[in-house]
Motif scaffolding. Structure first.
Motif, PDB file in Angstrom:
ATOM      1  N   LEU A 174    -130.702  39.018 -90.018  1.00  0.00           N
ATOM      2  CA  LEU A 174    -130.805  37.585 -89.756  1.00  0.00           C
ATOM      3  C   LEU A 174    -132.094  37.051 -90.369  1.00  0.00           C
ATOM      4  N   LEU A 175    -131.983  36.035 -91.201  1.00  0.00           N
ATOM      5  CA  LEU A 175    -133.122  35.397 -91.849  1.00  0.00           C
ATOM      6  C   LEU A 175    -133.087  33.895 -91.581  1.00  0.00           C
ATOM      7  N   LEU A 176    -134.259  33.269 -91.643  1.00  0.00           N
ATOM      8  CA  LEU A 176    -134.353  31.813 -91.615  1.00  0.00           C
ATOM      9  C   LEU A 176    -134.597  31.352 -93.038  1.00  0.00           C
ATOM     10  N   GLU A 177    -133.582  30.756 -93.646  1.00  0.00           N
ATOM     11  CA  GLU A 177    -133.684  30.370 -95.053  1.00  0.00           C
ATOM     12  C   GLU A 177    -134.641  29.200 -95.254  1.00  0.00           C
ATOM     13  N   PRO A 195    -142.335  20.326 -93.553  1.00  0.00           N
ATOM     14  CA  PRO A 195    -141.831  21.670 -93.855  1.00  0.00           C
ATOM     15  C   PRO A 195    -142.467  22.736 -92.971  1.00  0.00           C
ATOM     16  N   ILE A 196    -141.637  23.615 -92.434  1.00  0.00           N
ATOM     17  CA  ILE A 196    -142.084  24.774 -91.655  1.00  0.00           C
ATOM     18  C   ILE A 196    -141.853  26.050 -92.469  1.00  0.00           C
ATOM     19  N   ILE A 197    -140.623  26.243 -92.927  1.00  0.00           N
ATOM     20  CA  ILE A 197    -140.249  27.345 -93.818  1.00  0.00           C
ATOM     21  C   ILE A 197    -139.616  26.722 -95.052  1.00  0.00           C
ATOM     22  N   ASN A 198    -140.089  27.091 -96.246  1.00  0.00           N
ATOM     23  CA  ASN A 198    -139.501  26.498 -97.440  1.00  0.00           C
ATOM     24  C   ASN A 198    -138.196  27.194 -97.795  1.00  0.00           C
ATOM     25  N   GLY A 201    -137.728  31.165 -98.061  1.00  0.00           N
ATOM     26  CA  GLY A 201    -137.932  32.078 -96.945  1.00  0.00           C
ATOM     27  C   GLY A 201    -139.385  32.298 -96.589  1.00  0.00           C
ATOM     28  N   CYS A 202    -140.279  31.427 -97.067  1.00  0.00           N
ATOM     29  CA  CYS A 202    -141.719  31.566 -96.828  1.00  0.00           C
ATOM     30  C   CYS A 202    -142.159  30.609 -95.712  1.00  0.00           C
ATOM     31  N   CYS A 258    -141.241  35.862 -95.143  1.00  0.00           N
ATOM     32  CA  CYS A 258    -142.660  36.064 -95.453  1.00  0.00           C
ATOM     33  C   CYS A 258    -143.509  35.098 -94.633  1.00  0.00           C
ATOM     34  N   HIS A 259    -144.666  35.588 -94.176  1.00  0.00           N
ATOM     35  CA  HIS A 259    -145.633  34.693 -93.558  1.00  0.00           C
ATOM     36  C   HIS A 259    -147.031  35.040 -94.081  1.00  0.00           C
TER      37      HIS A 259
END
Length: 312
Positions: A174-177, A195-198, A201-202, A258-259
């Motif tokens: 499971l990923l947050l795109e 923007p929170i996650i671009n 996936g960053c 990625c964070h």
């Protein structure tokens, strides 16, 4: 399939296609859909709802009467609602003058007050096709259950969990795109977004705040801590995300989480030793392709989700 909750929305609307009418009735555990065409060149028997073909075809009308547990319906639990989504698709023949088209099918129900996400272990040994159940919600500080707080002060951490119940599917990652905050429950081209996650996936918010991905407990779940931020004072804030359930074999820079870790730079959630996959977070990564698990040779499915953030 039986449900203990009741229907709160009967969803009926006109389809966008010219000269076509789609009527949708969302029952407690079934869906009735009637598609009526006035174009003489169209063949209603070429319609399918997910992987189901019409129960009956009469003249220019196709009728589906199916259970929500069939036809590859996708289930999303968000806040106080449970949403089932699918696609009505027309597969035209090569010599047809009618172009192929797809229309969304959506049924929304009230979530039972005592419902909570099922705690399950990933089943790495099973394969096959079945319906997917997605969950997206606010959690308490240790992610052991739904959030009890109804507000988050500026600077505090908002705990968010997204997961997919695998059932008979192959293993899923499971990923947050992509995630953005907006002041409306539906995104529009002119929406004011934060923007929170671009779309690579960053977690871009981790560079400017304490936001971060939390360590995984299972591949089919992802945990996110977002620092409460100041955005559109006095207005409601909604978090819009795309949840992607993928074949976990082979992470690359097109599917990743990625964070940014202070003094270390960009780090890959699932294997920090391969954090070079995150190098493109500062530039541009290869775009992700949304693919359906139900199709042969494909490796993922994307589900949109919206969550209201009670910021104070």
């Amino acid at each position: 399939m039986a449900f203990i909750w009741h229907v709160v929305l009967l969803f009926s609307f006109l389809a966008a296609a010219v000269n076509a009418d789609m009527k949708l009735d969302c029952g407690p555990d079934f869906v009735t859909l009637v598609w009526t065409e006035s174009r003489s060149q169209a063949d209603p028997s070429l319609l399918h709802l997910g992987n189901c073909f019409p129960n009956t075809v009469s003249g220019m009308e196709a009728k589906f009467n199916v259970d929500l547990g069939d036809c590859d319906f996708r289930k999303m639990v968000t806040g106080d609602t449970i949403t089932y989504t699918n696609d009505l698709t027309y597969d035209s023949t090569p010599d047809s003058v009618i172009d192929p088209f797809t229309h969304p099918v959506v049924c929304v129900y009230e979530r039972p007050k005592d419902w909570y996400p099922v705690m399950y272990e990933p089943t790495f040994h099973t394969y096959g096709l079945g319906d997917l159940t997605f969950y997206f919600g606010l959690m308490n500080d240790d992610f052991s259950g739904p959030a009890e707080s109804t507000s988050f002060p500026l600077g505090s951490l908002i705990r968010i969990t997204a997961s997919v119940e695998q059932k008979s599917h192959q293993p899923l990652l499971l990923l947050l795109e992509e995630c953005v905050a907006a002041t409306t429950p539906e995104l529009q081209p002119d929406s004011n977004v934060f923007p929170i996650i671009n779309n690579q996936g960053c977690l871009v918010d981790s560079k400017r705040a304490r936001s971060r991905f939390e360590p995984r407990v299972k591949s089919s779940e992802i945990r996110l801590s977002v620092q409460a931020f100041r955005f559109a004072d006095g207005e409601e804030v909604f978090l819009h995300c795309q949840l992607a359930a993928w074949d976990p074999i082979g992470l690359d820079n097109s599917k990743k989480a990625c964070h940014y870790v202070k003094e270390h730079g960009w780090e890959l959630l699932d294997n920090p030793s391969y954090s070079q996959l995150c190098d493109c977070c500062e530039s541009s990564c290869k775009s992700r392709r949304a693919r359906s698990i139900g199709a042969s040779g494909n490796h993922g499915v994307v589900q949109k989700a919206v969550l209201k953030l009670p910021l104070t």
